[in-house]
Scaffold this motif. Structure first.
Motif, PDB file in Angstrom:
ATOM      1  N   TRP A 222      40.277  30.722  54.177  1.00 40.73           N
ATOM      2  CA  TRP A 222      40.141  30.481  52.744  1.00 40.73           C
ATOM      3  C   TRP A 222      40.874  29.190  52.384  1.00 40.73           C
ATOM      4  O   TRP A 222      41.931  28.877  52.926  1.00 40.73           O
ATOM      5  CB  TRP A 222      40.736  31.631  51.931  1.00 40.73           C
ATOM      6  N   HIS A 223      40.326  28.470  51.431  1.00 35.93           N
ATOM      7  CA  HIS A 223      40.950  27.237  50.955  1.00 35.93           C
ATOM      8  C   HIS A 223      41.130  27.334  49.443  1.00 35.93           C
ATOM      9  O   HIS A 223      40.152  27.386  48.697  1.00 35.93           O
ATOM     10  CB  HIS A 223      40.087  26.018  51.309  1.00 35.93           C
ATOM     11  N   VAL A 224      42.363  27.378  49.014  1.00 41.55           N
ATOM     12  CA  VAL A 224      42.670  27.475  47.584  1.00 41.55           C
ATOM     13  C   VAL A 224      43.726  26.429  47.270  1.00 41.55           C
ATOM     14  O   VAL A 224      44.480  25.998  48.152  1.00 41.55           O
ATOM     15  CB  VAL A 224      43.190  28.879  47.204  1.00 41.55           C
TER      16      VAL A 224
ATOM     17  N   ARG B 155      42.592  34.183  56.335  1.00 39.10           N
ATOM     18  CA  ARG B 155      42.240  33.092  57.253  1.00 39.10           C
ATOM     19  C   ARG B 155      40.893  32.476  56.843  1.00 39.10           C
ATOM     20  O   ARG B 155      39.930  33.183  56.532  1.00 39.10           O
ATOM     21  CB  ARG B 155      42.137  33.628  58.682  1.00 39.10           C
TER      22      ARG B 155
ATOM     23  N   ALA C  82      45.825  34.061  57.076  1.00 41.30           N
ATOM     24  CA  ALA C  82      46.161  32.749  57.624  1.00 41.30           C
ATOM     25  C   ALA C  82      47.615  32.771  58.076  1.00 41.30           C
ATOM     26  O   ALA C  82      48.462  33.427  57.449  1.00 41.30           O
ATOM     27  CB  ALA C  82      45.949  31.669  56.569  1.00 41.30           C
TER      28      ALA C  82
ATOM     29  N   THR D  92      47.016  33.425  51.986  1.00 45.49           N
ATOM     30  CA  THR D  92      45.579  33.647  51.817  1.00 45.49           C
ATOM     31  C   THR D  92      44.978  34.208  53.093  1.00 45.49           C
ATOM     32  O   THR D  92      45.566  34.105  54.179  1.00 45.49           O
ATOM     33  CB  THR D  92      44.855  32.329  51.482  1.00 45.49           C
TER      34      THR D  92
END
Length: 426
Positions: free
Chosen positions: A251-253, A249, A272, A247
């Motif tokens: 980002w949270h998935v 940098r 990331a 992903t």
């Protein structure tokens, strides 16, 4: 109203006696000669040879139209077209043998020859329009279109025929030139939706955008890439890269989630970092590989490791290639591959140019030969088409077949699961 059969040669004529059933044999022979010669009037030229019918009634009906000795059954006679034309004027001042034959047969004659003539005339008009209009384009566009060679180039690629098959060829070509004339100078950009004033969707699809790209020598490329090279901003929300396991940098998935990063998000992207040094990310051309990798069961269900796959979904744009090249700066090792066909080889060259630290993944001659059948294609490939393996192009030309990523799917999935690519190279 113009007669659709003879272009008004029948005007003011008394056709009824000439169209009697007893004369049908004569007019059928005249019609066949007109079709062969491409002459729908048939007022002069070599005599037409006919077979005289056995019926006395049929012979009597033609006696005044065929000069010479009385007609005999089964005789082969040559009809003097000048004499026949003169005889017909007694029934109508503008009548011709071809005109009467067209009415007798219920169709216009010499259709193929007329179509060839009309096609040649239409082609000449299109050539004149193209060369005249191209010469008036702004200098930076004129260099792309090349007024002196544009017609030949478009004809060789089939575009002249495509234009002529449109309802209004001249209008389509004129509109394409209007769009081309609005293309920006080098170093400048323009929104694609403004190239046709009043119609922001005119270039969404159909013959117009394809013709503009063909005129400017960008036919055969991915449309988005072609427009990008012309300085035209395409929609930046559709397309992009399909990713899982990697992903941008910040980002949270959810782990293992698959998402699409549109072109807008790929500009100057920062990825990331990998969870451990030197971890691999696998770049593939076809969504089927990513779909299979993201659904295959993990060998250890207690600590599943999501696959790390990026899919270009076809030939990548320069922005997509640059985004893949940026993976190296985040600490990823990158393995890239595509189909074993001309587009796939071009795809690989673009990726390796943008990501020089990347390695070809199962793109060797050995990988190709492991799945390629013996085909019959005429592969027009050059050695430089696959610079990562000098043996690949000779192997493809020898087998004369393309193969696709799905043909190697079990091996690709095994590499992804193991987290290490097999380059297949020494």
């Amino acid at each position: 109203m113009t007669c659709s059969l003879c272009a008004d040669a029948c005007s003011g004529a008394d056709l009824a006696p000439l169209l009697a059933p007893e004369l049908a044999w004569l007019w059928q022979a005249i019609a066949a000669a007109a079709d062969r010669r491409g002459d729908e009037a048939l007022t002069d030229g070599p005599a037409v040879t006919v077979s005289i019918p056995a019926s006395p009634t049929q012979r009597a009906a033609a006696a005044g139209l065929i000069s010479g000795q009385p007609l005999a059954s089964g005789q082969r006679r040559r009809i003097d077209l000048g004499h026949l034309t003169t005889a017909l004027t007694a029934r109508g001042p503008a009548l011709t043998p071809g005109a009467v034959a067209a009415h007798a047969c219920g169709r216009r004659l010499a259709a193929r020859a007329r179509a060839r003539t009309e096609h040649a005339a239409s082609t000449d008009r299109l050539r004149t329009q193209l060369e005249t209009t191209a010469a008036c384009l702004p200098a930076h566009v004129r260099e792309l279109v090349s007024p002196t060679s544009a017609f030949t180039r478009l004809r060789s690629s089939g575009w002249i025929a495509r234009i002529l098959n449109q309802p209004d060829p001249a209008a389509l070509l004129a509109q394409a030139f209007q769009v081309a004339g609005r293309l920006p100078e080098p170093g400048h950009r323009i929104d694609r939706r403004t190239l046709v004033p009043g119609d922001p969707h005119a270039l969404d699809g159909g013959p117009l955008p394809a013709l503009v790209l063909a005129l400017t020598q960008h036919s055969g490329t991915v449309p988005r890439l072609g427009w990008e090279r012309l300085g035209v901003d395409f929609d930046d929300l559709i397309g992009g890269l399909i990713v899982t396991g990697v992903t941008p940098r910040g980002w949270h998935v959810p782990p293992g989630a698959t998402l699409t990063l549109p072109p807008r998000e790929l500009t100057n992207i920062a990825w990331a970092p990998p969870p451990k040094p030197d971890a691999w990310v696998f770049v593939t051309e076809n969504p089927s590989v990513l779909a299979a990798a993201s659904t295959q069961p993990s060998e250890d269900d207690r600590t599943p490791t999501p696959p790390r796959v990026i899919c270009t979904a076809g030939t990548p744009s320069s922005a997509e290639c640059a985004a893949i090249g940026a993976l190296h700066h985040a600490g990823w090792r990158v393995a890239v591959r595509a189909d074993f066909d001309q587009a796939g080889l071009a795809h690989m060259r673009a990726l390796l140019a943008a990501a020089p630290q990347a390695v070809p993944w199962r793109m060797s001659a050995a990988d190709y030969l492991a799945t390629a059948p013996q085909g019959t294609l005429d592969l027009r490939l050059e050695a430089s088409d696959a610079p990562w393996d000098v043996h690949l192009v000779p192997a493809m030309k020898a087998r004369s077949a393309y193969t696709y990523e799905e043909d190697l799917l079990p091996a690709l999935l095994a590499d992804i699961a193991a987290g290490v690519p097999d380059t297949g190279l020494p």
